[in-house]
Design a protein around this motif. Structure first.
Motif, mmCIF file in Angstrom:
data_model
loop_
_atom_site.group_PDB
_atom_site.id
_atom_site.type_symbol
_atom_site.label_atom_id
_atom_site.label_comp_id
_atom_site.label_asym_id
_atom_site.label_seq_id
_atom_site.Cartn_x
_atom_site.Cartn_y
_atom_site.Cartn_z
ATOM 1 N N ASP A 135 23.203 -0.501 24.524
ATOM 2 C CA ASP A 135 23.640 -0.742 23.151
ATOM 3 C C ASP A 135 22.601 -0.225 22.161
ATOM 4 O O ASP A 135 21.478 0.121 22.543
ATOM 5 C CB ASP A 135 23.900 -2.228 22.907
ATOM 6 N N LEU A 136 22.998 -0.190 20.896
ATOM 7 C CA LEU A 136 22.176 0.405 19.845
ATOM 8 C C LEU A 136 21.850 -0.628 18.766
ATOM 9 O O LEU A 136 22.678 -1.480 18.433
ATOM 10 C CB LEU A 136 22.917 1.589 19.206
ATOM 11 N N GLU A 137 20.643 -0.526 18.215
ATOM 12 C CA GLU A 137 20.222 -1.344 17.081
ATOM 13 C C GLU A 137 19.642 -0.436 16.003
ATOM 14 O O GLU A 137 18.925 0.520 16.311
ATOM 15 C CB GLU A 137 19.179 -2.375 17.506
ATOM 16 N N ILE A 138 19.949 -0.734 14.744
ATOM 17 C CA ILE A 138 19.425 0.029 13.611
ATOM 18 C C ILE A 138 18.623 -0.904 12.717
ATOM 19 O O ILE A 138 19.039 -2.035 12.455
ATOM 20 C CB ILE A 138 20.562 0.682 12.797
ATOM 21 N N ARG A 139 17.476 -0.423 12.238
ATOM 22 C CA ARG A 139 16.630 -1.216 11.356
ATOM 23 C C ARG A 139 16.322 -0.424 10.089
ATOM 24 O O ARG A 139 16.052 0.776 10.161
ATOM 25 C CB ARG A 139 15.314 -1.605 12.041
ATOM 26 N N CYS A 140 16.338 -1.111 8.960
ATOM 27 C CA CYS A 140 15.969 -0.512 7.679
ATOM 28 C C CYS A 140 14.907 -1.394 7.036
ATOM 29 O O CYS A 140 15.082 -2.616 6.946
ATOM 30 C CB CYS A 140 17.175 -0.398 6.757
ATOM 31 N N THR A 141 13.809 -0.777 6.585
ATOM 32 C CA THR A 141 12.664 -1.552 6.128
ATOM 33 C C THR A 141 12.113 -1.003 4.816
ATOM 34 O O THR A 141 11.265 -0.113 4.812
ATOM 35 C CB THR A 141 11.551 -1.552 7.187
ATOM 36 N N PRO A 142 12.569 -1.507 3.682
ATOM 37 C CA PRO A 142 11.952 -1.142 2.391
ATOM 38 C C PRO A 142 10.794 -2.095 2.086
ATOM 39 O O PRO A 142 10.978 -3.306 2.002
ATOM 40 C CB PRO A 142 13.106 -1.316 1.399
ATOM 41 N N TYR A 143 9.575 -1.535 1.927
ATOM 42 C CA TYR A 143 8.381 -2.332 1.669
ATOM 43 C C TYR A 143 7.691 -1.877 0.396
ATOM 44 O O TYR A 143 7.706 -0.683 0.064
ATOM 45 C CB TYR A 143 7.364 -2.212 2.810
ATOM 46 N N LEU A 144 7.036 -2.821 -0.254
ATOM 47 C CA LEU A 144 6.115 -2.523 -1.341
ATOM 48 C C LEU A 144 4.725 -2.883 -0.851
ATOM 49 O O LEU A 144 4.487 -4.010 -0.400
ATOM 50 C CB LEU A 144 6.463 -3.336 -2.589
ATOM 51 N N GLY A 145 3.785 -1.925 -0.937
ATOM 52 C CA GLY A 145 2.438 -2.157 -0.457
ATOM 53 C C GLY A 145 1.422 -2.191 -1.578
ATOM 54 O O GLY A 145 1.643 -1.621 -2.658
ATOM 55 N N TYR A 146 0.294 -2.862 -1.303
ATOM 56 C CA TYR A 146 -0.781 -2.959 -2.288
ATOM 57 C C TYR A 146 -2.114 -2.784 -1.571
ATOM 58 O O TYR A 146 -2.413 -3.515 -0.612
ATOM 59 C CB TYR A 146 -0.747 -4.307 -2.998
ATOM 60 N N GLN A 147 -2.896 -1.797 -1.998
ATOM 61 C CA GLN A 147 -4.206 -1.528 -1.406
ATOM 62 C C GLN A 147 -5.223 -2.469 -2.041
ATOM 63 O O GLN A 147 -5.735 -2.227 -3.137
ATOM 64 C CB GLN A 147 -4.607 -0.068 -1.636
ATOM 65 N N VAL A 148 -5.522 -3.564 -1.358
ATOM 66 C CA VAL A 148 -6.406 -4.591 -1.905
ATOM 67 C C VAL A 148 -7.834 -4.074 -2.018
ATOM 68 O O VAL A 148 -8.503 -4.247 -3.036
ATOM 69 C CB VAL A 148 -6.364 -5.852 -1.028
ATOM 70 N N SER A 149 -8.321 -3.443 -0.968
ATOM 71 C CA SER A 149 -9.664 -2.875 -0.937
ATOM 72 C C SER A 149 -9.649 -1.709 0.047
ATOM 73 O O SER A 149 -8.604 -1.362 0.598
ATOM 74 C CB SER A 149 -10.690 -3.933 -0.520
ATOM 75 N N LYS A 150 -10.823 -1.129 0.288
ATOM 76 C CA LYS A 150 -10.885 -0.038 1.262
ATOM 77 C C LYS A 150 -10.662 -0.541 2.678
ATOM 78 O O LYS A 150 -10.336 0.239 3.571
ATOM 79 C CB LYS A 150 -12.247 0.665 1.173
ATOM 80 N N LYS A 151 -10.816 -1.852 2.873
ATOM 81 C CA LYS A 151 -10.719 -2.431 4.214
ATOM 82 C C LYS A 151 -9.406 -3.162 4.488
ATOM 83 O O LYS A 151 -9.124 -3.487 5.633
ATOM 84 C CB LYS A 151 -11.885 -3.402 4.432
ATOM 85 N N ASP A 152 -8.620 -3.445 3.476
ATOM 86 C CA ASP A 152 -7.382 -4.173 3.750
ATOM 87 C C ASP A 152 -6.303 -3.855 2.731
ATOM 88 O O ASP A 152 -6.578 -3.458 1.595
ATOM 89 C CB ASP A 152 -7.626 -5.682 3.812
ATOM 90 N N LYS A 153 -5.065 -4.032 3.181
ATOM 91 C CA LYS A 153 -3.896 -3.825 2.339
ATOM 92 C C LYS A 153 -2.807 -4.794 2.770
ATOM 93 O O LYS A 153 -2.808 -5.306 3.896
ATOM 94 C CB LYS A 153 -3.393 -2.375 2.443
ATOM 95 N N ILE A 154 -1.860 -5.031 1.867
ATOM 96 C CA ILE A 154 -0.757 -5.954 2.125
ATOM 97 C C ILE A 154 0.560 -5.247 1.839
ATOM 98 O O ILE A 154 0.699 -4.546 0.832
ATOM 99 C CB ILE A 154 -0.874 -7.218 1.263
ATOM 100 N N GLU A 155 1.529 -5.449 2.727
ATOM 101 C CA GLU A 155 2.887 -4.925 2.529
ATOM 102 C C GLU A 155 3.869 -6.082 2.581
ATOM 103 O O GLU A 155 3.756 -6.972 3.433
ATOM 104 C CB GLU A 155 3.234 -3.898 3.599
ATOM 105 N N PHE A 156 4.849 -6.085 1.687
ATOM 106 C CA PHE A 156 5.867 -7.117 1.701
ATOM 107 C C PHE A 156 7.210 -6.495 1.321
ATOM 108 O O PHE A 156 7.270 -5.540 0.545
ATOM 109 C CB PHE A 156 5.500 -8.281 0.775
ATOM 110 N N GLY A 157 8.270 -7.048 1.902
ATOM 111 C CA GLY A 157 9.595 -6.502 1.639
ATOM 112 C C GLY A 157 10.615 -7.075 2.603
ATOM 113 O O GLY A 157 10.508 -8.227 3.041
ATOM 114 N N PHE A 158 11.605 -6.260 2.973
ATOM 115 C CA PHE A 158 12.711 -6.704 3.812
ATOM 116 C C PHE A 158 12.744 -5.908 5.114
ATOM 117 O O PHE A 158 12.380 -4.732 5.161
ATOM 118 C CB PHE A 158 14.045 -6.536 3.084
ATOM 119 N N ASP A 159 13.198 -6.588 6.157
ATOM 120 C CA ASP A 159 13.397 -5.965 7.464
ATOM 121 C C ASP A 159 14.822 -6.313 7.895
ATOM 122 O O ASP A 159 15.088 -7.410 8.386
ATOM 123 C CB ASP A 159 12.365 -6.491 8.457
ATOM 124 N N TYR A 160 15.734 -5.370 7.680
ATOM 125 C CA TYR A 160 17.151 -5.609 7.991
ATOM 126 C C TYR A 160 17.481 -4.977 9.340
ATOM 127 O O TYR A 160 17.170 -3.803 9.579
ATOM 128 C CB TYR A 160 18.047 -5.018 6.908
#
Length: 218
Positions: free
Chosen positions: A169-194
């Motif tokens: 069987d088949l599965e499809i995923r769509c993932t629109p994210y908004l990311g933010y580069q907090v520093s040179k060492k870390d970043k955060i992404e948040f959004g939807f995973d359909y």
């Protein structure tokens, strides 16, 4: 080209629920934290922890779904290509699932965005069950919202479209994210995973996750 790719990803995301009239729907949270340690100029070790909490499954009731521990050894073979070899330990209700996987990653860097491809093979191991296999292909686009590259304290957009096939069987995923580069060492992404699974069946399984991922470089 970038506009065509974005339009395709949004079209799949918007039209998917209308294609299949019957479906089982789940809604929940999908938080994840990723730790990456660079071993040398070509290799790095990546570890992550991910959990899933369901807030809607035919009715509104908060339940814990699973927890994943993963470890990946990544080898960069050229400026835009790499291979990943990894292992995931999954605890889901009373089940323990072991997964191994192999990724081939290819990234095209353009003036104002990145176009990424990932091909993957996965193997699932469970007690008293036959070993199962799955293939995956993911297309992703990452674009800064300011300038030509993502700098510290700036946002970026990441859109993904993935296809998973387990030879039945088949599965499809769509993932629109908004990311933010907090520093040179870390970043955060948040959004939807359909996700829409069991597409060859009369009733599909659909999930909508509110995802947050924190990437930390050690």
């Amino acid at each position: 080209m970038i506009k065509n790719i974005l339009f395709l990803l949004l079209f799949v995301l918007c039209c998917q629920p209308k294609i299949f009239s019957q479906a089982n729907l789940e809604i929940g949270f999908l938080p994840k934290v990723v730790f990456a340690h660079k071993l040398n100029s070509k290799t790095k070790w990546i570890n992550s922890l991910e959990t899933r909490q369901i807030i809607y499954d035919k009715n509104f009731q908060f339940t814990h779904n699973l927890i994943d521990f993963s470890s990946i050894y990544s080898v960069k073979t050229s400026s835009n290509q790499s291979f990943n070899f990894g292992y995931i330990l999954r605890f889901r209700r009373e089940e323990t699932i072991h997964r191994t996987f192999q990724h081939y990653n290819f990234v095209n860097q353009f003036s104002t965005y990145k176009l990424g491809h990932r091909l993957a093979l996965e193997q699932f191991y469970q007690s008293k069950k036959q070993t199962t296999y799955r293939t995956r292909y993911r297309l992703s686009v990452e674009k800064p919202l300011q300038g030509e590259r993502v700098d510290v304290k700036e946002f970026y957009l990441k859109l993904g479209n993935e296809y998973l096939y387990d030879f039945t069987d088949l599965e499809i995923r769509c993932t629109p994210y908004l990311g933010y580069q907090v520093s040179k060492k870390d970043k955060i992404e948040f959004g939807f995973d359909y996700r829409a699974g069991n597409l060859f069946q009369k009733e599909t399984d659909k999930t909508l996750w509110f995802r947050t991922t924190w990437y930390i470089s050690l």
